[in-house]
Design an enzyme around this catalytic site. Structure first.
Site, mmCIF file in Angstrom:
data_model
loop_
_atom_site.group_PDB
_atom_site.id
_atom_site.type_symbol
_atom_site.label_atom_id
_atom_site.label_comp_id
_atom_site.label_asym_id
_atom_site.label_seq_id
_atom_site.Cartn_x
_atom_site.Cartn_y
_atom_site.Cartn_z
ATOM 1 N N SER A 439 1.033 -1.092 0.279
ATOM 2 C CA SER A 439 -0.298 0.294 -0.205
ATOM 3 C C SER A 439 0.723 1.025 -0.141
ATOM 4 O O SER A 439 0.231 2.078 0.103
ATOM 5 C CB SER A 439 -0.808 -0.194 1.346
ATOM 6 N N LYS A 482 -6.462 4.893 8.449
ATOM 7 C CA LYS A 482 -5.494 5.072 7.798
ATOM 8 C C LYS A 482 -5.890 7.190 7.969
ATOM 9 O O LYS A 482 -5.102 7.851 8.085
ATOM 10 C CB LYS A 482 -5.292 5.359 6.442
#
Ligand code: ATP
Ligand code: MG
Length: 531
Positions: A439, A482
């Site tokens: 990611s 996140k």
């Protein structure tokens, strides 16, 4: 003498028939053994264990869902989704129990509710709350570091110093056969050399097998089918696969600053105040001060450090009150007197001031986090050096990032030869924490592009997304964690993969409004925005 005493205790105890037979056999052996022999000692310990088990004892369940909700609400602020899931789970359990259908079974059918999320978000305390809501006894079994099957299932009695396993000990501690047993930290189970603890747990949780669970020490069938097992984990990926299969996952991603203030005001502060022996009349902590503690003295997904901060303030207040009884008000202007100077200030601007540094968003065991990916280049053998304890997938994605820029660089005014002739070094802080996953792909492309163009990355940007060789941005996990982290760190612009757009629905409005989220599908657009 001693053995006659055991005989009468076994005879008068309420034991299941099979257990009574086994116990009487042992009493017989005890009567034949010499009192001082080691065998007599083992038998007595075993009989004590059997007699201490809560055979026959059950608590009456509270099946009133409204009352259960009231308990859950009283114990924890917010967490509406999580509470709904817990209530649905309890409702289904109730229905099935009423109709004598037994516990929900089968693979992936959610026999066990698992609470997953970063530290300090309330997983363990929610487990306790579920027990209170149901009116059941509660025991916590900590699985962190358990690496031996015998920890779960006990040692055979022939083994010196043999003990029953944790499940048996949990029931004994609970004092009833239908407690809530919280299997805390199932993700920290270690695969060991002495049998697989996860396999033993699987049997404990399997409704098809757990009504005749056998502990190696106890050696009699134990009916675990009335136990309500709950599990907690920080990192879902670390839960052994077959166990995960049995679990119905409920994720807790962390709190926004506003939520933390509400939790602190309504739950943590009253509790800590009581612990410090203070009353609400003696000390007051302003909401603004609570927000400042959450924002600048702690940087966490949960509220554990926040709670510690409050405890520290209250201890100091207790000292002050000892000499001066006038009430204390803690506010933003006197907070440093209690906690010292703030520990966290937004650092993104500083870090990304030099070209070659980009702000990534990641999920670690501690929840969402921002991390600064640094790229630099130097004379030397051409190639790529990677540091920061990266896993294979992450290493590959660094190579992909570099290859993408080499082959497409001209589109962004990058001379591919600049990259070709030099040694490139990409570092992921914190260097000692192992990391993996794809990611950080777009963040690496951005850091490298920033390095070779000499243009710093815009400091208000954080980003996450996998990248392919052709520059497509692929979806990633953990969006909510996140983005909460980006918000905590003071970022205002965030880039996520286009296909992650649906995840934005889970975002608290407070965060949604504070962040400008760009959903992109091509890494070229990422560079156009962030550089
Ligand atoms: P870990 O993964 O580190 O074990 P955890 O998720 O089990 O963390 P807890 O110990 O349950 O965390 O929670 C930490 C503290 O925060 C507890 O005192 C808990 O009661 C409190 N807390 C967490 N969330 C809430 C909430 N929503 N409302 C009230 N109190 C909360
Ligand atoms: Mg916990």
């Amino acid at each position: 003498d001693g053995s006659a005493d055991y005989r009468s205790r076994v005879e008068s105890a309420e034991l299941p028939e099979k257990v009574r037979e086994a116990a009487l056999r042992e009493v017989g052996k005890l009567e034949r053994a010499s009192d001082a022999s080691p065998e007599a000692g083992w038998i007595r310990t075993w009989l004590d264990t059997v007699l201490e088990m809560p055979w026959g004892t059950r608590t009456q369940d509270n099946t009133d869902l409204a009352a259960a909700r009231a308990v859950l609400d009283a114990d924890h602020a917010g967490l509406a989704d999580v509470k709904d899931r817990i209530l649905e789970y309890l409702a289904v359990r109730n229905r099935r129990a009423e109709r004598n259908l037994g516990v929900v079974g089968g693979r992936g059918s959610g026999a066990v509710l698992a609470l997953a999320g970063p530290p300090g978000v309330g997983k363990t305390s929610l487990g306790e709350s579920v027990a209170r809501a149901l009116g059941r006894n509660f025991v916590r079994v900590s699985l962190g570091g358990v690496r031996d099957e015998a920890e779960i299932r006990g040692h055979r009695r022939t083994y010196v110093g043999a003990l029953p396993g944790r499940i048996v000990r949990a029931l004994r501690e609970a004092g009833s056969m239908n407690p809530v047993v919280l299997l805390d930290e199932v993700d920290k189970l270690a695969a060991g050399y002495a049998g697989d603890p996860a396999a033993a747990l699987l049997e404990v949780l399997d409704p098809a097998q757990n009504h005749t669970f056998r502990d190696h020490y106890l050696e009699v069938d134990l009916d675990l089918s009335d136990v309500l097992f709950l599990a907690t984990a920080n990192v879902v990926e670390s839960i052994p696969g077959p166990l995960l299969d049995r679990m119905e996952l409920v994720t807790l991603d962390g709190y926004t600053e506003d939520e933390k203030v509400a939790i602190a005001r309504d739950h943590l502060l009253p509790r800590q105040r009581e612990r410090a022996g203070l009353t609400a009349d003696e000390v007051e902590i302003a909401d603004e001060a609570l927000a400042l503690i959450a924002g600048e003295y702690t940087r966490e997904a949960g509220v554990r450090q926040l709670e510690r901060g409050l405890a520290k303030i209250l201890r100091k207040v207790a000292v002050t009150l000892a000499t001066d009884p006038s009430p204390v008000r803690v506010d933003t202007d006197n907070l440093t007197g209690y906690l010292g100077r703030p520990k966290f200030t937004p650092e993104s601007a500083e870090r990304t001031a030099v070209p070659g540094v980009a702000t990534g968003l990641a999920v670690t065991g501690a929840g969402g986090d921002v991390l600064f990916i640094e790229a630099t280049s130097m004379e030397g053998e051409p190639g790529l050096t990677l540091t920061g304890q990266l896993g294979d997938v992450m290493k590959e994605s660094a190579h992909i990032a570099l290859s993408y820029l080499r082959s497409n660089g001209r589109r962004f005014g990058i001379d591919p030869n600049v990259l070709a002739g030099r040694r490139i070094h990409v570092h992921f802080p914190a260097g000692a924490v192992p990391k993996d996953g794809p990611s950080a792909g777009i963040t690496m492309v951005t850091a490298l592009a920033s390095l070779v163009t000499g243009r710093p990355v815009r400091p208000e940007f954080g980003m996450t997304g996998e990248v392919t060789l052709s520059g497509r941005v692929l979806p990633i996990g953990g969006v909510k964690q996140k983005l909460l982290a980006a918000h905590r760190a003071g970022l205002t612009e965030v880039i996520i993969p286009a296909r992650n757009e649906p995840d934005l629905d889970d975002l608290p409005t407070e965060v949604r409004e504070a962040l400008t989220v760009h959903t992109l599908a091509d890494v070229a657009d990422v560079l156009a925005l962030a550089l």
